[in-house]
Design an enzyme around this catalytic site. Structure first.
Site, mmCIF file in Angstrom:
data_model
loop_
_atom_site.group_PDB
_atom_site.id
_atom_site.type_symbol
_atom_site.label_atom_id
_atom_site.label_comp_id
_atom_site.label_asym_id
_atom_site.label_seq_id
_atom_site.Cartn_x
_atom_site.Cartn_y
_atom_site.Cartn_z
ATOM 1 N NE ARG A 20 -11.607 0.850 2.874
ATOM 2 C CZ ARG A 20 -11.925 0.422 2.426
ATOM 3 N NH1 ARG A 20 -12.738 0.952 1.478
ATOM 4 N NH2 ARG A 20 -12.330 -0.473 3.177
ATOM 5 C CG ASN A 38 -9.258 0.359 0.622
ATOM 6 O OD1 ASN A 38 -8.500 0.101 0.624
ATOM 7 N ND2 ASN A 38 -9.544 -1.106 1.278
#
Length: 93
Positions: A20, A38
């Site tokens: 990320r 996520n």
């Protein structure tokens, strides 16, 4: 140069490896709008919005990911809802 917006789901070993943060830095460098988060199922999900050529380049990089990632698939779906706000990291969903 036309704009493009895509919804992406990245599978493999993509959580716990900084995916990320890596994608956020890449999107910021290319000045893309969108978000990344996520999923509880183990994938990383993102929306990327910006110039078509830039989105295509970032998608190519998504297949590699950061060091430590093992990407098994990148599922891309075109989106009709571009995100014009700055790229952000969202909470897990």
């Amino acid at each position: 140069m036309s704009d493009r917006s895509v919804h992406v789901v990245i599978s493999g070993v993509v959580q716990g490896v900084g995916y990320r943060a890596w994608l956020s830095q890449l999107a910021d460098a290319y000045e893309l709008g969108g978000w990344v988060r996520n999923r509880l199922t183990g994938e990383v999900e993102a929306v990327l919005s910006g110039p078509s050529e830039v989105v295509a380049e970032v998608l190519r990089e998504c297949h590699k990911g950061p060091r430590g990632a093992r990407v098994s698939s990148v599922h891309v779906q075109e989106s009709r809802h571009p995100v014009t706000s700055p790229f952000e990291v969202l909470d897990t969903n």
